[in-house]
Write a protein that holds these residues in place. Sequence first.
Motif, PDB file in Angstrom:
ATOM      1  N   UNK A 117      12.879   0.450  43.563  1.00 27.88           N
ATOM      2  CA  UNK A 117      14.019   0.352  42.643  1.00 27.88           C
ATOM      3  C   UNK A 117      14.396   1.730  42.120  1.00 27.88           C
ATOM      4  N   UNK A 118      13.385   2.511  41.743  1.00 27.65           N
ATOM      5  CA  UNK A 118      13.646   3.847  41.212  1.00 27.65           C
ATOM      6  C   UNK A 118      14.287   4.740  42.279  1.00 27.65           C
ATOM      7  N   UNK A 119      13.756   4.673  43.512  1.00 33.52           N
ATOM      8  CA  UNK A 119      14.324   5.481  44.598  1.00 33.52           C
ATOM      9  C   UNK A 119      15.792   5.141  44.824  1.00 33.52           C
ATOM     10  N   UNK A 120      16.089   3.835  44.831  1.00 34.59           N
ATOM     11  CA  UNK A 120      17.473   3.413  45.075  1.00 34.59           C
ATOM     12  C   UNK A 120      18.390   3.888  43.952  1.00 34.59           C
ATOM     13  N   UNK A 121      17.929   3.739  42.710  1.00 34.86           N
ATOM     14  CA  UNK A 121      18.755   4.165  41.583  1.00 34.86           C
ATOM     15  C   UNK A 121      19.003   5.669  41.656  1.00 34.86           C
ATOM     16  N   UNK A 122      17.980   6.448  42.037  1.00 35.80           N
ATOM     17  CA  UNK A 122      18.150   7.895  42.199  1.00 35.80           C
ATOM     18  C   UNK A 122      19.201   8.189  43.261  1.00 35.80           C
ATOM     19  N   UNK A 123      19.050   7.528  44.410  1.00 40.60           N
ATOM     20  CA  UNK A 123      19.930   7.812  45.541  1.00 40.60           C
ATOM     21  C   UNK A 123      21.379   7.462  45.229  1.00 40.60           C
ATOM     22  N   UNK A 124      21.573   6.476  44.360  1.00 39.79           N
ATOM     23  CA  UNK A 124      22.936   6.060  44.047  1.00 39.79           C
ATOM     24  C   UNK A 124      23.442   6.658  42.735  1.00 39.79           C
ATOM     25  N   UNK A 125      22.720   7.671  42.233  1.00 42.77           N
ATOM     26  CA  UNK A 125      23.181   8.359  41.043  1.00 42.77           C
ATOM     27  C   UNK A 125      23.169   7.482  39.803  1.00 42.77           C
ATOM     28  N   UNK A 126      22.224   6.540  39.735  1.00 44.94           N
ATOM     29  CA  UNK A 126      22.201   5.620  38.600  1.00 44.94           C
ATOM     30  C   UNK A 126      20.911   5.748  37.784  1.00 44.94           C
ATOM     31  N   UNK A 127      20.143   6.836  38.053  1.00 47.29           N
ATOM     32  CA  UNK A 127      18.835   6.962  37.411  1.00 47.29           C
ATOM     33  C   UNK A 127      18.955   6.893  35.892  1.00 47.29           C
ATOM     34  N   UNK A 128      19.975   7.539  35.341  1.00 48.30           N
ATOM     35  CA  UNK A 128      20.088   7.588  33.882  1.00 48.30           C
ATOM     36  C   UNK A 128      20.532   6.256  33.291  1.00 48.30           C
ATOM     37  N   UNK A 129      21.128   5.407  34.129  1.00 50.19           N
ATOM     38  CA  UNK A 129      21.606   4.110  33.643  1.00 50.19           C
ATOM     39  C   UNK A 129      20.621   2.993  33.979  1.00 50.19           C
ATOM     40  N   UNK A 130      19.426   3.382  34.451  1.00 47.08           N
ATOM     41  CA  UNK A 130      18.458   2.394  34.951  1.00 47.08           C
ATOM     42  C   UNK A 130      18.126   1.321  33.922  1.00 47.08           C
ATOM     43  N   UNK A 131      17.986   1.720  32.663  1.00 48.42           N
ATOM     44  CA  UNK A 131      17.525   0.777  31.650  1.00 48.42           C
ATOM     45  C   UNK A 131      18.658   0.207  30.809  1.00 48.42           C
TER      46      UNK A 131
END
Lengths: 321, 281
Positions: A117-131
């Motif tokens: 999940x973290x890898x995908x969020x990183x790849x799609x530029x959503x890491x900061x919006x994860x939570x």
Amino acid sequence: MGKLAIETRGLKKSFGTTHAVAGVDLAVSAGGVYGVLGPNGAGKTTTIRMLATLLRPDAGEAQVLGYDVVRDAQAVRSRVGLTGQFASVDEDLTGVENLLLLARLLGYSRRRGRERATDLLDAFGLAKAADRQVKKYSGGMRRRIDIAASLVVTPELIFLDEPTTGLDPRSRNQVWEIVRGMVAEGATVLLTTQYLDEADQLADRIAVIDHGKVIAEGSSGQLKASVGAGSLHVRLRAPEQRAEAERVLAAALDVPIELSADPAALSARISDPERVARSVAELSRGGIDVTEFALGQPSLDEVFLTLTGHAAEETPEEDAA
Amino acid sequence: MNATTAEQASAPVTEDALRSVLLAGERPSRPGPVLTSLTFGWRALLKIKHVPEQLVDVTMFPIMFTLMFTYLFGGALAGSTQAYLQFLLPGILVQANVMTTMNTGITLNTDIQKGVFDRFRALPVWRPSPLVGALLGDVMRYSIGSAIVITLGLVLGFRPEGGAVGVVLSVALLLVFSFCLSWLWTMLSLILRTPNSVAGVSMMLMFPLTFGSNIFVDPKTMPGWLQAVVEVNPITHLATVVRGLMHGSVPAGEIGWVLVSSVLLVAVFGPITMVLYRNKK
């Protein structure tokens, strides 16, 4: 042509008296982007829902990656990813919760699922919006989490139903980049769109659907060629030479010449591109100075209009899907 | 507001990162039906965490009913509010649980309209697991509701002669029955178009079922035909069992009755629900 990723024969689906899909034949080869182009209500979504095993066809057959969508539905489900037209993630949950949920359902352990999940969020530029809850995402971010959710287990084939409808140009470009990235890694993408430029930009082959039937199929170049080779636009240095230019071009091209509103411009629909080069030579031999000489392919808009008799963006009836 | 701050937080998609997630072609083995159902149950708990307002029906409603019936009608019905509370509380517990099951249908109907259910249906998992998971999440809601009613009862002076064991057993039986009854609402939620119509039809069924039973009063004073109706109402049997267990008697025959009707509910409405779910447009 490699093996076929999707093959359908006479696929049909009706809702009451509405024949949403009225006999669709498709042959989509593996790898690359296949575009299904059509206006609202043409039957695009219904077709994709049958291929993704969400709807049972009334008649006809469909094989996805070699598996029958009715008899081997589970085999199809484990190999394809689907991003629907409307939010296909849970808006009450956060981005990371949505991806973790899918990862767990697809058999990842809790730890590996969280990493994925973290890898995908990183790849799609959503890491900061994860939570953050998905309902608080912007339209572009929501589309990206939708697509990321389809990639938790990398699918061999991914269905994208109108992936850029309602997106601003920047978010649309990001979605296009994702699609190109997936294809570069060997995936097959079937995308529906009502935007002609999207099909033109992304798709290797395009099926044009109208009223539940495929009315044309081919590469974007072939479709364009089917309505003529394109059009020639000429602009003269001296507007007073237009009558003379019209006579020369008509003789060289053997097609009717249209006089534009611009007093120095002429245009013509070309049937034989060979003659175009000759017409340039004829113009200069006649002492006519040309400032602009352009041979344009017909747009997919023109293709659609020629094929269906109505423009692509108009909505002739309510969405049957 | 939120959308703008969220947009700022988003970085553009990077090609290398995208490639690496796509190439990480891990294919874990398919999980079994128990694990997928529990995972969907986890989703239901997350939704309670994010939208705690949805617990209003399992908290406020039973509290209101307990207070209202005990103090408004208790004295008139049983001579004293304390005496009535001993009779009423197990009944209210039944009513609270059974009424809460309606919410399952309403929630599911709302949920199914959204795109996320399409994704669930397109997953290679045991097909009933999204529904079973949602119902498991609801069991958590019923437990919360039951805990609230029992706590309130104890505070007001309810003294179960069956002790903790009796209380725990009766709640366990209630949870089983509620889980099974929920399949009636899942079926309805797949037939009816809007959450409002699901709520309307559920109310129409639930009010006669809960009031036409021995939850609030002993049916002895009712006319004969009504006594006959109350006698065949499964809610009556459930209330008798819960009352019995809480007050220290073990009505074995009645427990059997409740378990058989639970099994029947799932056996009838479970398959109908799944057929409707599979063919949902």
